[in-house]
Design a protein around this motif. Structure first.
Motif, PDB file in Angstrom:
ATOM      1  N   TYR A  17      -4.662  -1.492  13.641  1.00 41.81           N
ATOM      2  CA  TYR A  17      -3.304  -1.673  14.162  1.00 41.81           C
ATOM      3  C   TYR A  17      -2.564  -0.331  14.124  1.00 41.81           C
ATOM      4  CZ  TYR A  17      -5.051  -6.267  13.069  1.00 41.81           C
ATOM      5  OH  TYR A  17      -5.855  -7.383  12.985  1.00 41.81           O
ATOM      6  N   THR A  71       0.089   0.464  15.553  1.00 42.96           N
ATOM      7  CA  THR A  71       1.519   0.231  15.378  1.00 42.96           C
ATOM      8  C   THR A  71       1.699  -0.808  14.276  1.00 42.96           C
ATOM      9  OG1 THR A  71       1.311  -1.288  17.261  1.00 42.96           O
ATOM     10  CG2 THR A  71       2.360   0.834  17.680  1.00 42.96           C
ATOM     11  N   ASN A  72       2.831  -0.781  13.605  1.00 42.56           N
ATOM     12  CA  ASN A  72       3.097  -1.694  12.496  1.00 42.56           C
ATOM     13  C   ASN A  72       3.296  -3.109  13.026  1.00 42.56           C
ATOM     14  OD1 ASN A  72       4.611  -3.204  10.420  1.00 42.56           O
ATOM     15  ND2 ASN A  72       4.630  -1.250   9.347  1.00 42.56           N
ATOM     16  N   LEU A  73       2.488  -4.040  12.545  1.00 42.59           N
ATOM     17  CA  LEU A  73       2.537  -5.411  13.035  1.00 42.59           C
ATOM     18  C   LEU A  73       3.852  -6.104  12.738  1.00 42.59           C
ATOM     19  CD1 LEU A  73      -1.018  -6.653  11.982  1.00 42.59           C
ATOM     20  CD2 LEU A  73      -0.248  -6.055  14.284  1.00 42.59           C
ATOM     21  N   PRO A 117       5.344  -7.513  19.486  1.00 44.58           N
ATOM     22  CA  PRO A 117       3.926  -7.730  19.830  1.00 44.58           C
ATOM     23  C   PRO A 117       3.515  -7.180  21.196  1.00 44.58           C
ATOM     24  CG  PRO A 117       4.786  -9.669  18.750  1.00 44.58           C
ATOM     25  CD  PRO A 117       5.954  -8.738  18.944  1.00 44.58           C
ATOM     26  N   PRO A 161      -3.202   3.387   8.899  1.00 49.38           N
ATOM     27  CA  PRO A 161      -2.813   2.086   9.452  1.00 49.38           C
ATOM     28  C   PRO A 161      -3.623   0.936   8.843  1.00 49.38           C
ATOM     29  CG  PRO A 161      -4.274   3.204  10.981  1.00 49.38           C
ATOM     30  CD  PRO A 161      -3.991   4.180   9.863  1.00 49.38           C
ATOM     31  N   ASN A 166      -6.024  -2.166   9.022  1.00 53.47           N
ATOM     32  CA  ASN A 166      -7.062  -2.658   9.925  1.00 53.47           C
ATOM     33  C   ASN A 166      -7.675  -3.920   9.340  1.00 53.47           C
ATOM     34  OD1 ASN A 166     -10.084  -2.083   9.022  1.00 53.47           O
ATOM     35  ND2 ASN A 166      -8.889  -0.312   8.331  1.00 53.47           N
ATOM     36  N   TRP A 187       2.331  -3.701  20.707  1.00 52.17           N
ATOM     37  CA  TRP A 187       1.265  -3.391  19.749  1.00 52.17           C
ATOM     38  C   TRP A 187       0.184  -2.540  20.409  1.00 52.17           C
ATOM     39  CZ3 TRP A 187       0.196  -8.931  17.449  1.00 52.17           C
ATOM     40  CH2 TRP A 187       1.204  -9.237  16.528  1.00 52.17           C
ATOM     41  N   GLU A 188      -0.356  -1.601  19.655  1.00 54.24           N
ATOM     42  CA  GLU A 188      -1.515  -0.816  20.072  1.00 54.24           C
ATOM     43  C   GLU A 188      -2.622  -1.104  19.066  1.00 54.24           C
ATOM     44  OE1 GLU A 188       0.075   3.110  22.251  1.00 54.24           O
ATOM     45  OE2 GLU A 188       0.754   2.909  20.171  1.00 54.24           O
ATOM     46  N   ILE A 189      -3.667  -1.760  19.548  1.00 52.04           N
ATOM     47  CA  ILE A 189      -4.752  -2.204  18.673  1.00 52.04           C
ATOM     48  C   ILE A 189      -6.055  -1.549  19.119  1.00 52.04           C
ATOM     49  CG2 ILE A 189      -6.030  -4.172  17.768  1.00 52.04           C
ATOM     50  CD1 ILE A 189      -3.618  -5.927  18.441  1.00 52.04           C
ATOM     51  N   PRO A 210      -0.947  -8.138  22.123  1.00 50.86           N
ATOM     52  CA  PRO A 210      -1.772  -9.028  21.296  1.00 50.86           C
ATOM     53  C   PRO A 210      -3.202  -9.123  21.827  1.00 50.86           C
ATOM     54  CG  PRO A 210       0.365 -10.017  21.732  1.00 50.86           C
ATOM     55  CD  PRO A 210       0.278  -8.809  22.606  1.00 50.86           C
ATOM     56  N   GLU A 245     -10.235  -4.629  14.010  1.00 46.26           N
ATOM     57  CA  GLU A 245      -8.982  -4.351  14.711  1.00 46.26           C
ATOM     58  C   GLU A 245      -8.191  -3.335  13.888  1.00 46.26           C
ATOM     59  OE1 GLU A 245      -6.953  -8.080  15.281  1.00 46.26           O
ATOM     60  OE2 GLU A 245      -8.740  -9.070  16.089  1.00 46.26           O
TER      61      GLU A 245
END
Length: 208
Positions: free
Chosen positions: A174, A176-178, A183, A80, A82, A186-188, A143, A172
């Motif tokens: 990411y 999941t794909n930004l 949003p 992913p 970052n 999102w899993e950050i 977010p 951060e």
């Protein structure tokens, strides 16, 4: 050989849990882009750079699968995106690369997308190898902002275990794909650097 999927094989390092954990980011390969500004996908330049990072990570995988310069290759799920954000407004976008990849794959990947992105953007994306040390992490849904509860979660964990945060910045990851995920979904994974004396704390440390 089965496809290597970091989401399965390195699930602890890329945890989706809000319960904090500690990771050791040992020496590894990365795609990197250094910039200044803020996280803002409504900014066309920032969004374009994020897109280029995703595409080049996919391009390196494609190049690696056919390269005769590698000692070996294993099919894999690209890591992913970052980013690391400093308090002075500078940041680094990063995508980890498998250890078997080599810098010579990046020009091949850039050639695949040369008509999609400005050359000045592609020129700023590098293949590097670096070690980042120890970081404490916790997951955030949606977010990320200054009021997100993840900051208190990390602060409380650090205080409880008498750890030392070594930088005011943060990472951060990411999960999941930004660019393709809403949003709100999102899993950050949020990380903060801590000193190496965590190794004597008795806490579990995740290393891959």
């Amino acid at each position: 050989m089965d496809k290597f999927d970091y989401r399965v094989m390195e699930s602890a390092e890329y945890s989706k849990e809000t319960v904090p954990s500690i990771v050791h980011l040992n020496e590894r390969n990365y795609l990197t882009f250094e910039g200044t500004g803020k996280f803002d996908l409504t900014d066309s330049n920032f969004k374009e750079t994020v897109s280029a990072m995703y595409d080049l990570a996919a391009g390196i995988k494609q190049a690696a699968s056919t390269s005769k310069q590698l000692d070996w290759f294993r099919n894999y799920e690209p890591y992913p995106l970052n980013s690391y954000w400093h308090t002075d407004g500078s940041y680094m976008l990063m995508v980890k690369q498998p250890n078997f990849t080599i810098p010579e794959l990046l020009p091949v990947a850039k050639e695949l997308v040369k008509n999609k992105y400005p050359q000045e953007v592609l020129d700023q994306i590098k293949f590097t190898r670096q070690e980042e040390g120890y970081e404490v992490q916790s997951a955030n849904k949606g977010p990320l902002n200054k009021d997100s509860s993840v900051w208190d979660t990390l602060r409380n964990f650090v205080d409880q275990h008498q750890l030392t945060v070594t930088d005011d910045g943060h990472r951060e990851v990411y999960l999941t794909n930004l660019l393709t995920v809403n949003p709100a979904d999102w899993e950050i994974l949020v990380r903060q650097p801590i000193s190496h004396d965590v190794t004597s704390s008795g806490l579990e440390i995740i290393t891959n």
